[in-house]
Design a protein around this motif. Structure first.
Motif, PDB file in Angstrom:
ATOM      1  N   PRO A 235       0.660   6.736  -2.105  1.00 53.73           N
ATOM      2  CA  PRO A 235      -0.244   7.552  -1.300  1.00 53.73           C
ATOM      3  C   PRO A 235       0.508   8.483  -0.334  1.00 53.73           C
ATOM      4  CG  PRO A 235      -0.211   5.328  -0.444  1.00 53.73           C
ATOM      5  CD  PRO A 235       0.655   5.333  -1.674  1.00 53.73           C
TER       6      PRO A 235
ATOM      7  N   HIS B  79      -5.627  11.283   2.081  1.00 55.43           N
ATOM      8  CA  HIS B  79      -5.347   9.857   1.962  1.00 55.43           C
ATOM      9  C   HIS B  79      -6.519   9.069   1.375  1.00 55.43           C
ATOM     10  CE1 HIS B  79      -3.665   5.953   2.636  1.00 55.43           C
ATOM     11  NE2 HIS B  79      -4.428   5.664   3.669  1.00 55.43           N
ATOM     12  N   LEU B  80      -7.729   9.373   1.811  1.00 55.83           N
ATOM     13  CA  LEU B  80      -8.903   8.600   1.398  1.00 55.83           C
ATOM     14  C   LEU B  80      -9.901   9.472   0.669  1.00 55.83           C
ATOM     15  CD1 LEU B  80      -9.451   6.545   4.668  1.00 55.83           C
ATOM     16  CD2 LEU B  80      -8.142   5.884   2.635  1.00 55.83           C
TER      17      LEU B  80
ATOM     18  N   ILE C 293       0.834  -1.207   0.000  1.00 54.66           N
ATOM     19  CA  ILE C 293       0.000   0.000   0.000  1.00 54.66           C
ATOM     20  C   ILE C 293       0.865   1.253   0.000  1.00 54.66           C
ATOM     21  CG2 ILE C 293      -0.430   0.149   2.497  1.00 54.66           C
ATOM     22  CD1 ILE C 293      -3.362   0.920   1.678  1.00 54.66           C
TER      23      ILE C 293
ATOM     24  N   TYR D 253      -9.423  -0.771  -3.044  1.00 52.33           N
ATOM     25  CA  TYR D 253      -8.384   0.186  -2.662  1.00 52.33           C
ATOM     26  C   TYR D 253      -8.217   1.276  -3.711  1.00 52.33           C
ATOM     27  CZ  TYR D 253      -7.080  -2.062   1.645  1.00 52.33           C
ATOM     28  OH  TYR D 253      -7.099  -2.541   2.924  1.00 52.33           O
TER      29      TYR D 253
ATOM     30  N   GLN E  91       1.573  10.230   7.179  1.00 54.24           N
ATOM     31  CA  GLN E  91       1.497  10.772   5.828  1.00 54.24           C
ATOM     32  C   GLN E  91       2.148  12.145   5.781  1.00 54.24           C
ATOM     33  OE1 GLN E  91      -2.391  11.808   4.121  1.00 54.24           O
ATOM     34  NE2 GLN E  91      -1.712  10.933   2.170  1.00 54.24           N
TER      35      GLN E  91
ATOM     36  N   THR F  28       2.356   7.657   2.162  1.00 59.47           N
ATOM     37  CA  THR F  28       2.120   7.170   3.519  1.00 59.47           C
ATOM     38  C   THR F  28       3.197   6.179   3.935  1.00 59.47           C
ATOM     39  OG1 THR F  28       0.753   5.345   2.677  1.00 59.47           O
ATOM     40  CG2 THR F  28      -0.405   7.347   3.388  1.00 59.47           C
TER      41      THR F  28
ATOM     42  N   VAL G 228      -8.169   4.938  -2.005  1.00 62.59           N
ATOM     43  CA  VAL G 228      -6.879   5.546  -1.673  1.00 62.59           C
ATOM     44  C   VAL G 228      -6.467   6.557  -2.742  1.00 62.59           C
ATOM     45  CG1 VAL G 228      -4.419   5.079  -1.281  1.00 62.59           C
ATOM     46  CG2 VAL G 228      -6.160   3.513  -0.389  1.00 62.59           C
TER      47      VAL G 228
END
Length: 147
Positions: A70, A144-145, A19, A58, A100, A72, A62
């Motif tokens: 991302p 992030h989302l 991820i 995802y 992040q 992160t 994401v």
């Protein structure tokens, strides 16, 4: 030679690495025999099952940046794994912290929660069966989302 516990533990870290690298295809592949779920008081609620569905889930959620990531770092701690070698199954619990940093966001923790996992051995290889996630603390998730 790797123990079953170490083989299962490596899955936890492969998930975090995939991820953070923005490699959502590799992330989805970890669930060829499993599902992603949200932990609820009544038990895990399936969000996506199988490689393609987990990858698509995802991708819909994401935010990836120009570098393909991302931006992160998923830090997995407090790992506890119990293996039933004879049955070819295992359970696990861990805490996750996601950090992040983006152009508009200084490095900071954005979410902390828990994983409750089950695993199964298929043809000698360990796989996620269910990854049930819960959230304990949140910060700024807007970068992030998607939702």
């Amino acid at each position: 030679m790797s123990t079953p516990e170490r083989a299962v533990e490596r899955l936890l870290y492969r998930y975090a690495d995939a991820i953070d690298a923005g490699d959502l295809t590799a992330l989805g592949a970890l669930f060829a025999h499993g599902r992603i779920a949200q932990q609820t008081p009544d038990g895990p609620l399936t969000l996506a099952e199988g490689s393609a569905a987990v990858e698509a889930f995802y991708r819909s959620l994401v935010i990836l940046y120009d570098d393909g990531t991302p931006r992160t770092r998923h830090v997995t701690t407090n790992v506890v794994i119990d293996v039933d070698e004879a049955a070819g199954t295992a359970t696990g619990a861990a805490t996750y912290t996601v950090l992040q940093a983006t152009e508009g966001l200084a490095l900071q923790p954005i979410i902390v929660g828990r994983y409750r996992d089950s695993f199964r051995r298929v043809e000698g290889e360990w796989w996620f069966d269910t990854r049930a996630m819960s959230v304990d603390l949140t910060g700024d998730l807007s970068r992030h989302l998607r939702s």
